[in-house]
Write a protein that holds these residues in place. Structure first.
Motif, PDB file in Angstrom:
ATOM      1  N   ARG A  17       0.957  -1.226  -0.027  1.00 34.13           N
ATOM      2  CA  ARG A  17      -0.032   0.040  -0.037  1.00 34.13           C
ATOM      3  C   ARG A  17       1.066   1.022  -0.081  1.00 34.13           C
ATOM      4  NH1 ARG A  17      -5.686  -0.879   1.985  1.00 34.13           N
ATOM      5  NH2 ARG A  17      -5.999  -3.056   2.161  1.00 34.13           N
ATOM      6  N   ALA A  18       2.042   1.128   0.716  1.00 31.16           N
ATOM      7  CA  ALA A  18       2.834   2.315   0.699  1.00 31.16           C
ATOM      8  C   ALA A  18       3.561   2.539  -0.604  1.00 31.16           C
ATOM      9  CB  ALA A  18       4.145   2.146   1.803  1.00 31.16           C
ATOM     10  N   ALA A  19       3.901   1.308  -1.339  1.00 25.65           N
ATOM     11  CA  ALA A  19       4.371   1.727  -2.687  1.00 25.65           C
ATOM     12  C   ALA A  19       3.636   2.426  -3.656  1.00 25.65           C
ATOM     13  CB  ALA A  19       4.919   0.243  -3.188  1.00 25.65           C
ATOM     14  N   MET A  20       1.979   1.757  -3.391  1.00 27.72           N
ATOM     15  CA  MET A  20       1.058   2.399  -4.259  1.00 27.72           C
ATOM     16  C   MET A  20       0.868   3.823  -4.252  1.00 27.72           C
ATOM     17  SD  MET A  20      -1.771  -0.645  -3.658  1.00 27.72           S
ATOM     18  CE  MET A  20      -2.902  -0.325  -5.155  1.00 27.72           C
ATOM     19  N   MET A  21       1.185   4.417  -2.766  1.00 24.15           N
ATOM     20  CA  MET A  21       0.893   5.715  -2.485  1.00 24.15           C
ATOM     21  C   MET A  21       1.889   6.570  -3.261  1.00 24.15           C
ATOM     22  SD  MET A  21      -1.701   6.627  -0.056  1.00 24.15           S
ATOM     23  CE  MET A  21      -0.756   7.835   0.768  1.00 24.15           C
ATOM     24  N   GLU A  22       3.251   5.939  -3.356  1.00 18.20           N
ATOM     25  CA  GLU A  22       4.224   6.907  -3.545  1.00 18.20           C
ATOM     26  C   GLU A  22       4.473   6.698  -5.279  1.00 18.20           C
ATOM     27  OE1 GLU A  22       7.405   5.102  -1.185  1.00 18.20           O
ATOM     28  OE2 GLU A  22       6.150   6.044   0.881  1.00 18.20           O
ATOM     29  N   ALA A  23       3.632   5.748  -5.811  1.00 16.87           N
ATOM     30  CA  ALA A  23       4.062   5.706  -7.286  1.00 16.87           C
ATOM     31  C   ALA A  23       4.027   6.777  -8.150  1.00 16.87           C
ATOM     32  CB  ALA A  23       2.935   4.459  -8.033  1.00 16.87           C
ATOM     33  N   ALA A  24       4.815   7.080  -9.230  1.00 11.62           N
ATOM     34  CA  ALA A  24       4.842   8.097 -10.073  1.00 11.62           C
ATOM     35  C   ALA A  24       3.604   7.697 -11.159  1.00 11.62           C
ATOM     36  CB  ALA A  24       6.105   8.609 -10.618  1.00 11.62           C
ATOM     37  N   VAL A  25       2.811   8.672 -11.513  1.00 15.78           N
ATOM     38  CA  VAL A  25       1.857   8.094 -12.537  1.00 15.78           C
ATOM     39  C   VAL A  25       1.973   9.030 -13.593  1.00 15.78           C
ATOM     40  CG1 VAL A  25       0.684   6.710 -11.016  1.00 15.78           C
ATOM     41  CG2 VAL A  25      -0.087   9.123 -11.355  1.00 15.78           C
ATOM     42  N   GLY A  26       0.994   8.466 -14.913  1.00 18.02           N
ATOM     43  CA  GLY A  26       0.727   9.253 -16.269  1.00 18.02           C
ATOM     44  C   GLY A  26      -0.189   8.649 -16.604  1.00 18.02           C
ATOM     45  N   ASP A  27      -0.570   9.009 -18.118  1.00 19.86           N
ATOM     46  CA  ASP A  27      -1.713   8.266 -18.788  1.00 19.86           C
ATOM     47  C   ASP A  27      -1.132   7.081 -19.459  1.00 19.86           C
ATOM     48  OD1 ASP A  27      -3.770   7.733 -20.208  1.00 19.86           O
ATOM     49  OD2 ASP A  27      -4.545   9.628 -20.380  1.00 19.86           O
ATOM     50  N   ASP A  28      -1.532   6.042 -19.166  1.00 23.42           N
ATOM     51  CA  ASP A  28      -1.080   4.915 -19.777  1.00 23.42           C
ATOM     52  C   ASP A  28      -1.413   4.577 -21.038  1.00 23.42           C
ATOM     53  OD1 ASP A  28       0.305   2.509 -19.697  1.00 23.42           O
ATOM     54  OD2 ASP A  28      -1.285   1.430 -19.882  1.00 23.42           O
ATOM     55  N   VAL A  29      -2.668   5.205 -21.481  1.00 24.07           N
ATOM     56  CA  VAL A  29      -3.249   5.148 -22.983  1.00 24.07           C
ATOM     57  C   VAL A  29      -2.301   5.664 -23.907  1.00 24.07           C
ATOM     58  CG1 VAL A  29      -5.251   5.641 -24.328  1.00 24.07           C
ATOM     59  CG2 VAL A  29      -5.537   4.402 -22.207  1.00 24.07           C
ATOM     60  N   PHE A  30      -1.667   6.988 -23.172  1.00 25.23           N
ATOM     61  CA  PHE A  30      -0.712   7.608 -24.082  1.00 25.23           C
ATOM     62  C   PHE A  30       0.843   6.882 -23.868  1.00 25.23           C
ATOM     63  CE2 PHE A  30      -3.047  11.870 -23.492  1.00 25.23           C
ATOM     64  CZ  PHE A  30      -4.026  11.399 -24.352  1.00 25.23           C
ATOM     65  N   ALA A  31       0.854   5.914 -23.382  1.00 24.19           N
ATOM     66  CA  ALA A  31       2.078   5.205 -22.758  1.00 24.19           C
ATOM     67  C   ALA A  31       3.024   6.155 -22.028  1.00 24.19           C
ATOM     68  CB  ALA A  31       2.970   4.840 -23.937  1.00 24.19           C
ATOM     69  N   GLU A  32       2.478   6.964 -21.214  1.00 23.64           N
ATOM     70  CA  GLU A  32       3.079   7.892 -20.260  1.00 23.64           C
ATOM     71  C   GLU A  32       3.129   7.495 -18.808  1.00 23.64           C
ATOM     72  OE1 GLU A  32       1.611  11.789 -21.505  1.00 23.64           O
ATOM     73  OE2 GLU A  32       2.300  11.439 -23.479  1.00 23.64           O
ATOM     74  N   ASP A  33       2.723   6.385 -18.695  1.00 24.76           N
ATOM     75  CA  ASP A  33       2.855   6.103 -17.042  1.00 24.76           C
ATOM     76  C   ASP A  33       4.229   5.566 -16.707  1.00 24.76           C
ATOM     77  OD1 ASP A  33       2.877   4.388 -14.305  1.00 24.76           O
ATOM     78  OD2 ASP A  33       0.704   5.396 -14.448  1.00 24.76           O
ATOM     79  N   PRO A  34       5.159   6.265 -16.433  1.00 18.57           N
ATOM     80  CA  PRO A  34       6.398   5.671 -15.895  1.00 18.57           C
ATOM     81  C   PRO A  34       6.603   4.644 -15.085  1.00 18.57           C
ATOM     82  CG  PRO A  34       6.202   7.709 -14.486  1.00 18.57           C
ATOM     83  CD  PRO A  34       4.781   7.898 -15.362  1.00 18.57           C
ATOM     84  N   THR A  35       5.567   4.536 -13.989  1.00 15.41           N
ATOM     85  CA  THR A  35       5.918   3.334 -13.390  1.00 15.41           C
ATOM     86  C   THR A  35       5.373   2.077 -14.007  1.00 15.41           C
ATOM     87  OG1 THR A  35       5.298   4.607 -11.415  1.00 15.41           O
ATOM     88  CG2 THR A  35       4.840   2.331 -11.221  1.00 15.41           C
ATOM     89  N   VAL A  36       4.376   2.246 -14.918  1.00 17.16           N
ATOM     90  CA  VAL A  36       3.968   1.009 -15.804  1.00 17.16           C
ATOM     91  C   VAL A  36       4.936   0.720 -16.853  1.00 17.16           C
ATOM     92  CG1 VAL A  36       2.162   0.298 -17.567  1.00 17.16           C
ATOM     93  CG2 VAL A  36       1.378   1.639 -15.705  1.00 17.16           C
ATOM     94  N   ASN A  37       5.658   1.585 -17.556  1.00 17.33           N
ATOM     95  CA  ASN A  37       6.714   1.573 -18.568  1.00 17.33           C
ATOM     96  C   ASN A  37       7.721   0.731 -17.932  1.00 17.33           C
ATOM     97  OD1 ASN A  37       4.926   2.653 -20.516  1.00 17.33           O
ATOM     98  ND2 ASN A  37       5.993   4.690 -20.238  1.00 17.33           N
ATOM     99  N   ALA A  38       8.250   1.281 -16.863  1.00 21.76           N
ATOM    100  CA  ALA A  38       9.341   0.476 -16.247  1.00 21.76           C
ATOM    101  C   ALA A  38       9.008  -0.993 -15.586  1.00 21.76           C
ATOM    102  CB  ALA A  38       9.915   1.452 -14.864  1.00 21.76           C
ATOM    103  N   PHE A  39       7.871  -1.041 -15.251  1.00 26.26           N
ATOM    104  CA  PHE A  39       7.669  -2.429 -14.623  1.00 26.26           C
ATOM    105  C   PHE A  39       7.375  -3.483 -16.041  1.00 26.26           C
ATOM    106  CE2 PHE A  39       4.090  -5.448 -13.065  1.00 26.26           C
ATOM    107  CZ  PHE A  39       5.187  -6.157 -12.380  1.00 26.26           C
ATOM    108  N   GLU A  40       6.786  -2.793 -17.049  1.00 25.37           N
ATOM    109  CA  GLU A  40       6.545  -3.909 -18.283  1.00 25.37           C
ATOM    110  C   GLU A  40       8.103  -4.378 -18.766  1.00 25.37           C
ATOM    111  OE1 GLU A  40       2.400  -2.159 -20.076  1.00 25.37           O
ATOM    112  OE2 GLU A  40       3.990  -1.370 -20.747  1.00 25.37           O
ATOM    113  N   ALA A  41       9.023  -3.235 -18.692  1.00 28.57           N
ATOM    114  CA  ALA A  41      10.294  -3.561 -19.328  1.00 28.57           C
ATOM    115  C   ALA A  41      10.958  -4.575 -18.484  1.00 28.57           C
ATOM    116  CB  ALA A  41      11.011  -1.965 -19.427  1.00 28.57           C
ATOM    117  N   LYS A  42      10.764  -4.251 -16.967  1.00 32.18           N
ATOM    118  CA  LYS A  42      11.692  -5.205 -16.028  1.00 32.18           C
ATOM    119  C   LYS A  42      11.064  -6.719 -16.202  1.00 32.18           C
ATOM    120  CE  LYS A  42      11.796  -5.474 -10.884  1.00 32.18           C
ATOM    121  NZ  LYS A  42      11.937  -4.431  -9.853  1.00 32.18           N
TER     122      LYS A  42
END
Ligand SMILES: *Cc1c(COP(=O)(O)O)cnc(C)c1O
Length: 341
Positions: A17-42
């Motif tokens: 829950r703490a990690a969720m609170m702190e996540a940097a976010v953006g619009d993933d339909v624009f492929a601009e969510d940095p946390t999603v992008n980094a996690f997909e690559a990882k």
């Protein structure tokens, strides 16, 4: 209540829950969510794949993985109890025109000869052509069983020789990896498309991923959006899944120990119901003998243990993050007494 119905029941931990609170976010339909992008690559890198696409569910990841390999009217072949044919509401047929045929196994374990007997590639203009094979590891309804790695190597080589696609339903590949020590990339390299879940034993509240080549994942991204699966600030969910992967992967060994203790305790009272040596990961399927699975599930519930029925005489227990090894053993004693009584 000791709840052994499923490893999807786990709730997000405090650290998650703490990690969720702190996540940097953006619009993933624009492929601009940095946390999603980094996690997909990882995750893609972990499996030796070029790219990954996070999805809401394993059902959607399987839907996209098979879509990449099977044209409308062609077929994917798989086990008769595979999740894609038993538990995905016919989505592959309804959404993508995919047809299926299945092979039979007693425990979900498949070898190359079994695959060879079922497939029908290049069947000409009037018959259905197989274009892909699907394998589940671990095998859910087979009892959490692990596909022997040598079998997977043979099946992969065989499919490549014939030009058939190979999809892995790896909802619980994490459990196979922890139980065998085989690196995730060694599994990944055998398959064209891979689906993994973070919401099972790993304990994330939401999230799965489909992995493949960059070109395939670009197609999957388009199709995910068409299915209504585009999402916006999904970084909060990717953060939960990443926390699960970083902190709650190694502990799957505890779930496996709990499952063994559960089975051993059941067998102490009802040796005919389960062979503890057959327990491979975190799923135990117990035979209810001459009583129905539903009756055993009801009796166990009255005694404080929640189980599910996965067949007329098949009762399933699944260990997970929110059940201790000691609780699993206690539950096994209770279920063993019910079966013996
Ligand atoms: C749980 C599961 C899935 C995906 O299920 P969702 O509920 O859609 O996330 C896929 N395959 C297997 C083998 C599973 O056990």
């Amino acid at each position: 209540m000791i709840d052994l119905r499923s490893d999807t029941l786990t709730r997000p931990t405090a650290g998650m829950r703490a990690a969720m609170m702190e996540a940097a976010v953006g619009d993933d339909v624009f492929a601009e969510d940095p946390t999603v992008n980094a996690f997909e690559a990882k995750v893609a890198a972990l499996f030796g794949k070029e790219a990954g696409l996070m999805t809401t569910t394993g059902t959607m990841s399987n839907l996209l993985g098979v879509y990449l390999l099977v044209q409308p009217g062609a077929e994917v072949v798989c086990d008769y109890r595979a999740h894609i044919v038993r538990a995905e509401s016919g989505g592959h047929a309804v959404n993508h025109g995919v047809t299926t045929r299945t092979w039979f196994t007693s425990d979900g374990i498949v070898d190359v000869d079994t695959v060879a007997q079922v497939i029908a590639p290049n069947s000409g203009p009037y018959q259905v052509s197989t274009t892909a094979v699907e394998i589940e590891n671990t095998h859910n309804f087979g009892g959490g069983t692990i596909q022997p790695y040598a079998n997977l190597v043979e099946i992969s080589a065989y499919c490549r020789e014939l030009g058939l696609g190979l999809h892995l339903d790896g909802a619980r590949i994490w459990n196979a990896h922890i139980a065998t020590g085989i690196p995730l990339a060694d599994y990944g390299k055998l398959f064209d498309t891979v689906s993994v879940c973070f919401s099972k034993g790993l304990g994330a509240p939401v999230g799965s991923m489909v992995l493949s080549t960059a070109e395939n994942i670009a197609r999957a991204r388009f199709q995910r959006r068409r299915l209504g699966g585009g999402w916006r600030q999904a970084g909060v969910l990717a953060a939960a899944a990443e926390y699960a992967l970083d902190n709650q992967l190694a502990r799957l060994a505890d779930d496996h120990e709990g499952a063994r203790r559960f089975a051993t305790a059941v067998a102490a009272n009802a040796p005919w119901a389960i062979d503890p040596a057959s327990v491979a990961t975190n799923i135990v399927v117990v035979n209810s003998g001459d009583r129905t699975a539903a009756e055993i599930v009801d009796k166990a519930k009255a005694s404080g243990v929640l189980l599910s029925s996965v067949g007329a005489t098949a009762v399933r227990a699944v260990t997970h993050l929110d059940v201790t090894v000691a609780e699993a053993e206690t539950a096994g004693e209770i279920v063993g007494e019910i079966l013996a009584g």
